[in-house]
Design a protein around this motif. Structure first.
Motif, PDB file in Angstrom:
ATOM      1  N   HIS A   1       0.572  20.833   2.631  1.00 52.21           N
ATOM      2  CA  HIS A   1       0.979  22.015   1.865  1.00 52.21           C
ATOM      3  C   HIS A   1       2.127  21.587   1.140  1.00 52.21           C
ATOM      4  O   HIS A   1       3.195  22.280   1.230  1.00 52.21           O
ATOM      5  N   GLN A   2       2.130  20.552   0.325  1.00 51.71           N
ATOM      6  CA  GLN A   2       3.185  19.934  -0.384  1.00 51.71           C
ATOM      7  C   GLN A   2       3.617  20.772  -1.625  1.00 51.71           C
ATOM      8  O   GLN A   2       2.448  21.313  -2.436  1.00 51.71           O
ATOM      9  N   ALA A   3       4.479  21.014  -2.179  1.00 54.64           N
ATOM     10  CA  ALA A   3       4.772  21.432  -3.525  1.00 54.64           C
ATOM     11  C   ALA A   3       4.329  20.558  -4.484  1.00 54.64           C
ATOM     12  O   ALA A   3       4.236  19.255  -4.529  1.00 54.64           O
ATOM     13  N   PRO A   4       3.330  21.180  -5.649  1.00 50.19           N
ATOM     14  CA  PRO A   4       2.927  20.275  -6.510  1.00 50.19           C
ATOM     15  C   PRO A   4       3.826  19.430  -7.274  1.00 50.19           C
ATOM     16  O   PRO A   4       3.659  18.079  -7.589  1.00 50.19           O
ATOM     17  N   SER A   5       5.196  19.873  -7.402  1.00 47.20           N
ATOM     18  CA  SER A   5       6.104  18.822  -8.140  1.00 47.20           C
ATOM     19  C   SER A   5       6.520  17.630  -7.518  1.00 47.20           C
ATOM     20  O   SER A   5       6.664  16.559  -8.016  1.00 47.20           O
ATOM     21  N   GLN A   6       6.492  17.719  -6.262  1.00 46.56           N
ATOM     22  CA  GLN A   6       6.470  16.450  -4.903  1.00 46.56           C
ATOM     23  C   GLN A   6       5.317  15.563  -5.333  1.00 46.56           C
ATOM     24  O   GLN A   6       5.583  14.561  -5.198  1.00 46.56           O
ATOM     25  N   VAL A   7       4.317  16.138  -5.132  1.00 45.97           N
ATOM     26  CA  VAL A   7       2.998  15.290  -5.413  1.00 45.97           C
ATOM     27  C   VAL A   7       2.844  14.566  -6.906  1.00 45.97           C
ATOM     28  O   VAL A   7       2.757  13.354  -6.930  1.00 45.97           O
ATOM     29  N   ASN A   8       3.298  15.373  -7.859  1.00 48.48           N
ATOM     30  CA  ASN A   8       3.293  14.762  -9.260  1.00 48.48           C
ATOM     31  C   ASN A   8       4.324  13.618  -9.217  1.00 48.48           C
ATOM     32  O   ASN A   8       3.884  12.766 -10.052  1.00 48.48           O
TER      33      ASN A   8
ATOM     34  N   LEU B   1       0.779  -1.225  -0.071  1.00 43.92           N
ATOM     35  CA  LEU B   1       0.137  -0.046  -0.058  1.00 43.92           C
ATOM     36  C   LEU B   1       0.920   1.101  -0.041  1.00 43.92           C
ATOM     37  O   LEU B   1       1.690   1.367   0.954  1.00 43.92           O
ATOM     38  N   CYS B   2       0.770   2.169  -1.119  1.00 41.57           N
ATOM     39  CA  CYS B   2       1.660   3.193  -0.996  1.00 41.57           C
ATOM     40  C   CYS B   2       0.615   4.329  -0.763  1.00 41.57           C
ATOM     41  O   CYS B   2      -0.325   4.532  -1.089  1.00 41.57           O
ATOM     42  N   LEU B   3       0.988   5.162   0.347  1.00 45.51           N
ATOM     43  CA  LEU B   3       0.528   6.121   0.828  1.00 45.51           C
ATOM     44  C   LEU B   3       1.260   7.421   0.214  1.00 45.51           C
ATOM     45  O   LEU B   3       2.144   7.930   0.619  1.00 45.51           O
ATOM     46  N   GLU B   4       0.189   8.710  -0.100  1.00 49.03           N
ATOM     47  CA  GLU B   4       0.518   9.856  -0.648  1.00 49.03           C
ATOM     48  C   GLU B   4      -0.029  10.971   0.363  1.00 49.03           C
ATOM     49  O   GLU B   4      -1.105  10.789   0.331  1.00 49.03           O
ATOM     50  N   MET B   5       0.670  11.522   1.110  1.00 49.19           N
ATOM     51  CA  MET B   5       0.164  12.251   2.267  1.00 49.19           C
ATOM     52  C   MET B   5       0.643  13.729   2.177  1.00 49.19           C
ATOM     53  O   MET B   5       1.474  14.049   3.097  1.00 49.19           O
ATOM     54  N   PRO B   6       0.087  14.382   1.377  1.00 48.32           N
ATOM     55  CA  PRO B   6       0.561  15.831   1.416  1.00 48.32           C
ATOM     56  C   PRO B   6       0.034  16.625   2.365  1.00 48.32           C
ATOM     57  O   PRO B   6      -1.050  16.525   3.159  1.00 48.32           O
TER      58      PRO B   6
ATOM     59  N   THR C   1      -3.502   4.963  -1.780  1.00 47.65           N
ATOM     60  CA  THR C   1      -4.287   5.936  -1.081  1.00 47.65           C
ATOM     61  C   THR C   1      -3.777   7.065  -0.733  1.00 47.65           C
ATOM     62  O   THR C   1      -2.635   7.281  -0.374  1.00 47.65           O
ATOM     63  N   GLN C   2      -4.592   8.151  -1.059  1.00 43.56           N
ATOM     64  CA  GLN C   2      -3.991   9.639  -0.841  1.00 43.56           C
ATOM     65  C   GLN C   2      -4.826   9.986   0.261  1.00 43.56           C
ATOM     66  O   GLN C   2      -5.877  10.021   0.684  1.00 43.56           O
TER      67      GLN C   2
ATOM     68  N   LEU D   1      14.912  10.380 -10.345  1.00 49.36           N
ATOM     69  CA  LEU D   1      16.479  10.312 -10.423  1.00 49.36           C
ATOM     70  C   LEU D   1      17.121  11.869 -10.543  1.00 49.36           C
ATOM     71  O   LEU D   1      18.166  11.945  -9.749  1.00 49.36           O
ATOM     72  N   ASP D   2      16.522  12.410 -11.338  1.00 46.63           N
ATOM     73  CA  ASP D   2      16.937  13.791 -11.476  1.00 46.63           C
ATOM     74  C   ASP D   2      16.688  15.003 -10.387  1.00 46.63           C
ATOM     75  O   ASP D   2      17.452  15.901 -10.276  1.00 46.63           O
ATOM     76  N   ALA D   3      15.701  14.523  -9.632  1.00 44.93           N
ATOM     77  CA  ALA D   3      15.019  15.737  -8.640  1.00 44.93           C
ATOM     78  C   ALA D   3      16.047  15.847  -7.455  1.00 44.93           C
ATOM     79  O   ALA D   3      16.716  14.692  -7.016  1.00 44.93           O
ATOM     80  N   ALA D   4      16.296  17.106  -6.912  1.00 42.28           N
ATOM     81  CA  ALA D   4      17.121  17.401  -5.711  1.00 42.28           C
ATOM     82  C   ALA D   4      16.589  16.777  -4.621  1.00 42.28           C
ATOM     83  O   ALA D   4      15.213  16.952  -4.465  1.00 42.28           O
ATOM     84  N   PRO D   5      17.286  15.899  -3.818  1.00 42.58           N
ATOM     85  CA  PRO D   5      16.712  15.316  -2.587  1.00 42.58           C
ATOM     86  C   PRO D   5      16.328  16.410  -1.525  1.00 42.58           C
ATOM     87  O   PRO D   5      16.922  17.521  -1.516  1.00 42.58           O
ATOM     88  N   THR D   6      14.829  16.195  -1.193  1.00 40.61           N
ATOM     89  CA  THR D   6      14.224  17.038  -0.049  1.00 40.61           C
ATOM     90  C   THR D   6      13.391  16.422   0.867  1.00 40.61           C
ATOM     91  O   THR D   6      12.929  15.316   0.404  1.00 40.61           O
ATOM     92  N   ASP D   7      13.538  16.772   2.078  1.00 41.67           N
ATOM     93  CA  ASP D   7      12.704  16.201   2.894  1.00 41.67           C
ATOM     94  C   ASP D   7      11.337  16.420   3.170  1.00 41.67           C
ATOM     95  O   ASP D   7      10.322  16.038   3.602  1.00 41.67           O
ATOM     96  N   GLY D   8      10.728  17.433   2.163  1.00 42.11           N
ATOM     97  CA  GLY D   8       9.527  17.874   2.155  1.00 42.11           C
ATOM     98  C   GLY D   8       8.723  18.313   3.226  1.00 42.11           C
ATOM     99  O   GLY D   8       7.413  18.311   3.250  1.00 42.11           O
ATOM    100  N   LEU D   9       9.384  18.858   4.403  1.00 44.89           N
ATOM    101  CA  LEU D   9       8.946  19.261   5.451  1.00 44.89           C
ATOM    102  C   LEU D   9       8.623  20.885   5.531  1.00 44.89           C
ATOM    103  O   LEU D   9       8.029  21.075   6.714  1.00 44.89           O
ATOM    104  N   TRP D  10       8.965  21.417   4.710  1.00 46.12           N
ATOM    105  CA  TRP D  10       8.863  22.870   4.900  1.00 46.12           C
ATOM    106  C   TRP D  10       7.731  23.889   3.992  1.00 46.12           C
ATOM    107  O   TRP D  10       7.429  24.856   4.074  1.00 46.12           O
ATOM    108  N   GLY D  11       6.878  23.019   3.161  1.00 45.43           N
ATOM    109  CA  GLY D  11       6.026  23.449   2.163  1.00 45.43           C
ATOM    110  C   GLY D  11       6.819  24.599   0.991  1.00 45.43           C
ATOM    111  O   GLY D  11       6.113  25.295   0.609  1.00 45.43           O
ATOM    112  N   ASP D  12       7.989  24.293   1.193  1.00 44.90           N
ATOM    113  CA  ASP D  12       8.585  25.069  -0.010  1.00 44.90           C
ATOM    114  C   ASP D  12       9.690  24.164  -0.775  1.00 44.90           C
ATOM    115  O   ASP D  12       9.287  22.933  -0.772  1.00 44.90           O
TER     116      ASP D  12
END
Length: 263
Positions: free
Chosen positions: A58-65, A51-56, A84-85, A185-196
């Protein structure tokens, strides 16, 4: 690294662990980053339920996509993958409203960033209990045992860690062999915790390649005084974070009571 054999080893380890524990499969938070992409693919290759959870939050749209594209790719290539989202943004906002105001906004900002990770952990364990799954961790060796770049009882709250003995560069190598989407593979690593769009390197002050080098230098007994320029700076960053975050890397300290005091 014998990449194909490492992949087979991890997949067998995952499947054996789940079956020995009497569990049906795995649940994982998919963020759109390389670590969760590789870990979820390894779980899918076991043939057990995933089961893959996508849990936004205030997530950046690029991360969600990227996350959604990866989950779609998994479902096209592997059986027993579901998705499940869970939109945690209103939960997060409601918690902020319920918490008292503080004077130190900088400390509050950091605490709330870690709260995002802990809300996600809570959601993962909800579904794990519901479906008899194991929560699969996505931390790599540099994050988990080098600089402690994870949230205690957040993304660090898992049942098992399939890639925690792999350097970040090795995770990328496995990702390429597994066929993970190029955008990940090309995306810069980010923890996605800041909303930016701040990256891990922005926060740490060094790239993962640099941190891997520093981790190896530490193993060889080196210290900042052995280097000059950027190497000295990176070594100092690594050792400072390694020391600061030891509380995440060692077992919870237990106050042991002398036997004579219990008699």
């Amino acid at each position: 690294m014998q990449t194909e054999k490492v992949i087979d080893h991890i997949v067998k380890w995952l499947k054996d662990y789940a079956e020995n524990a009497g569990m049906k499969g795995f649940v994982i938070g998919v963020s759109g980053g390389i670590d969760s992409a590789v870990t979820s693919t390894l779980c899918a290759r076991t043939g057990l339920e995933l089961l893959c959870l996508e849990m936004p939050i205030h997530q950046a749209p690029s991360q969600v996509n990227r996350a959604m594209n990866h989950i779609e790719w998994l479902q096209e290539n592997y059986n027993k993958v579901s998705m499940t989202q869970v939109n945690l943004t209103p939960v997060f906002d409601g918690l902020i409203d319920a918490l008292p105001a503080v004077e130190n906004e900088e400390s509050r900002f950091m605490a709330l960033a870690n709260t995002r990770a802990r809300l996600r952990m809570t959601s993962l364990y909800y579904f794990a209990a519901l479906k008899k799954y194991l929560v699969a961790g996505t931390g790599n060796k540099v994050e988990d045992f080098g600089v402690g770049f994870f949230t205690k009882y957040g993304d660090g709250g898992v049942d098992l860690s399939p890639i925690a003995d792999l350097m970040k560069s090795e995770v990328y190598e496995i990702g390429r062999i597994l066929g993970v989407n190029q955008e990940i593979l090309d995306a810069a690593p980010t923890d996605g915790l800041w909303g930016d769009n701040r990256t891990d390197e922005d926060q740490i002050g060094a790239s993962y390649d640099e941190l891997e080098w520093a981790m190896k230098m530490q193993d060889n007994g080196k210290n900042p005084g052995d280097f000059e320029g950027r190497e000295k700076e990176v070594m100092s960053i690594y050792l400072r974070l390694n020391k600061l975050n030891q509380h995440k890397m060692i077992p919870i300290p237990v106050c042991e009571i002398p036997a004579q005091l219990k008699n």
